[in-house]
Design an enzyme around this catalytic site. Structure first.
Site: not given
Ligand code: ATP
Ligand code: MG
Length: 562
Positions: A34, A260, A270
């Site tokens: 993204e 992850r 982020k």
């Protein structure tokens, strides 16, 4: 197609099985960032995974910007993401894709769901939707708008698209099951209204598909075969499959989840990195203290060291916290082989060798690497005034101290043995210099009457060039800051220490000649200190700045990850 095995990546077994069933399967993966921030080491795990699998099985990997939320996204991030993927050494297949390039097709599939009575326009508020959704213990309840007619839904959805509603006034929801034991299946939102110009589609749309609606369909449109995502999307797979099953799309990608990457002492979200930037705790996305790809690059990490790290951590379904020393091991191992050894003094004190003439200059040729002659040699110069590291001298007598002290000897690296005789101080009592005797009989040999003294590094004052050194420590003083709600209360005040010292003039010259060119390939080991690279952002020809990439191997606390 070959069947691959013996890896620390469980996904290979899945693909091997798929290939057994279908020998002609053309594998296609995708990396779907993204564009709402810079890439970090966690993304690197996903990049390596997707691109390496494609390579291994002679398939393809797409790059798709998952750009369904114009509020947080921008074109600057799109640029930085492409740059970082290329820098990591990967090439996506064909053109770059954007979820937004599929918006028109997605809109048609949404209408298809409405026509099948599988989607409806809801006019509950955001808060009401949340309340109606229920909890793990409490089933959800139907929205009063759930049973609108197909034609009314089609009309209202069109109105949404045309801007007749304000943000939050209406949304499109899948009609699945408000009592499902999976909360995610309780009529998930497929489209919401956002009045914000989009970086790709500009003002064309004011309704945007959600991740759940856009992702599976984009995967299918692009003929992705294996769609890898992190474990928190496990439940979303239910929607992923529901949408593919209930639309007329013919291609069926499969979603698989892996754990992850969580890295000790690091923040990878982020959103949280943005907070660190906004609060000026770090200097932007490429601050060498954070583990973004651009931060690591600026710190002196190479693309191959990051790829090696990703290979070593493997791909599993277990969530764990990876030791930071493993990342350091990967870069240190590489830098040990390729960095030029040179001397730098980070916190200097001056030494005057009183038995040497002012115009005496001894040229010494020293190896650039202790075990690899192919890296060549360089010249250093010995004169009567040199710098040594302040901490290599101790004023107070200490029997155990193996460095320079009054009345004792030390070997200058590649050079002579000196003996400290006097300390010169300013009126405040600070040491400004030392007066030493140099034994000119000791170059390259050990005098028979003496023990071998310890060795310290040094630089001739006349042959030195000033430099700034940035020493980094972890940004947080706890191992898992990501887990802490108030992660900002665990900041390490010593995450950046700036030192002003000197480097050898020959090395400075070499760097200055390269500034603006190929400086990224210059890696140094400052002897006895650590591995350093040039800071390419802040360095100027007359103000060289070095970033410490990693400390030298210190046998006391370094694990072997080979
Ligand atoms: P963040 O939480 O850092 O904001 P994100 O998951 O929102 O990350 P995206 O840009 O949506 O970031 O992620 C692109 C791809 O990278 C996704 O497939 C995602 O699963 C993967 N990814 C993101 N963070 C990690 C991580 N820490 N470890 C492994 N893969 C990751
Ligand atoms: Mg995201």
């Amino acid at each position: 197609m070959n069947i691959k095995n013996n890896s620390n990546n469980f996904l290979h077994n899945i693909i091997n099985k798929d290939l057994k069933k279908n020998k002609n399967l053309l594998l296609r993966t995708r990396f779907p960032p993204e564009p709402n921030g810079y890439l970090h080491i966690g993304h690197a795990k996903s990049i390596c995974l997707n691109f390496e699998i494609a390579k291994l099985y002679n398939g393809y990997c797409n790059l798709r910007f998952d750009d369904t939320n114009p509020v947080k996204e921008n074109a600057q991030y799109i640029k930085s993401i492409q740059r970082d993927i290329k820098w990591l050494g990967y090439k996506w297949d064909g053109n770059i894709h954007y979820s937004s390039e599929h918006f028109l097709i997605l809109y048609k599939y949404a209408k298809e769901l409405i026509k099948k009575n599988l989607a409806y326009v809801d006019e509950l508020t955001k808060e009401e939707i949340k309340e109606y959704r229920g909890t793990l213990k409490k089933p959800g309840k139907n929205s009063p708008y759930r049973n609108r007619s197909i034609s009314e839904n089609l009309k209202l959805f069109k109105k949404m698209k045309k801007g007749f509603f304000r943000e939050g006034e209406a949304c499109l929801r899948a009609k699945i099951n408000m009592q499902s034991s999976y909360i995610i299946m309780r009529d998930p939102v497929l489209y919401r209204i956002i009045f914000k110009e989009h970086h790709q589609t500009k003002k064309k749309w004011c309704i945007y598909p959600t991740y759940d609606f856009a992702h599976c369909l984009s995967d299918a449109i692009e003929k992705i075969t294996h769609s890898f995502c992190t474990l928190e999307f496990q439940d979303n797979k239910k929607i992923y499959n529901w949408i593919l099953k209930n639309t007329s799309i013919s291609h069926y990608p499969k979603q698989y989840e892996f754990s992850r990457l969580n890295l000790e002492f690091s923040i990878l979200s982020k959103r949280k990195i943005s907070i660190l930037i906004d609060k000026k705790i770090i200097n932007g996305w490429n601050d060498p203290r954070i583990q973004t790809i651009s931060g690591l690059r600026r710190r002196g990490y190479t693309a191959s060291s990051i790829r090696t790290f990703c290979k070593k951590i493997g791909v599993t379904k277990q969530n764990n916290l990876i030791e930071f020393s493993m990342l350091e091991y990967c870069i240190r191992n590489e830098l040990n082989k390729k960095s030029v050894r040179t001397m730098a003094v980070l916190d200097p004190i001056k030494i005057f060798l009183y038995n040497i003439d002012d115009n005496y200059v001894k040229k010494l040729i020293v190896p650039n690497h202790p075990n690899d002659p192919s890296l060549g040699t360089h010249e250093i110069f010995f004169t009567n005034t040199i710098y040594i590291e302040r901490k290599d001298f101790k004023e107070k007598y200490d029997k155990k101290y193996k460095r320079l002290k009054i009345g004792h000897e030390i070997r200058l690296r590649y050079s002579y043995i000196i003996k400290a005789e006097k300390i010169k101080k300013d009126k405040n009592g600070n040491i400004i210099s030392l007066v030493c005797f140099c034994d000119l009989n000791t170059l390259g040999k050990k005098p028979s009457n003496k023990k071998n003294p310890s060795v310290i590094h040094w630089i001739s004052l006349k042959h030195s060039f000033p430099a700034e050194f940035r020493i980094y420590n972890s940004l947080f003083n706890i191992k898992n800051p990501e887990q802490e709600e108030n992660f900002l209360s665990f900041l390490n005040p010593d995450s950046l220490i700036i030192k002003k010292g000197f480097i050898e003039i020959n090395i400075a010259q070499k760097i200055k000649n390269k500034i603006g060119n190929n400086i990224a390939n210059l890696f140094f080991q400052f002897e006895r200190i650590g591995y350093f690279c040039i800071d390419q952002i802040d360095s100027k020809k007359n103000h060289l700045i070095f970033n410490q990439t990693v400390r030298l191997k210190d046998s006391s606390n370094i694990k072997n990850y080979s």
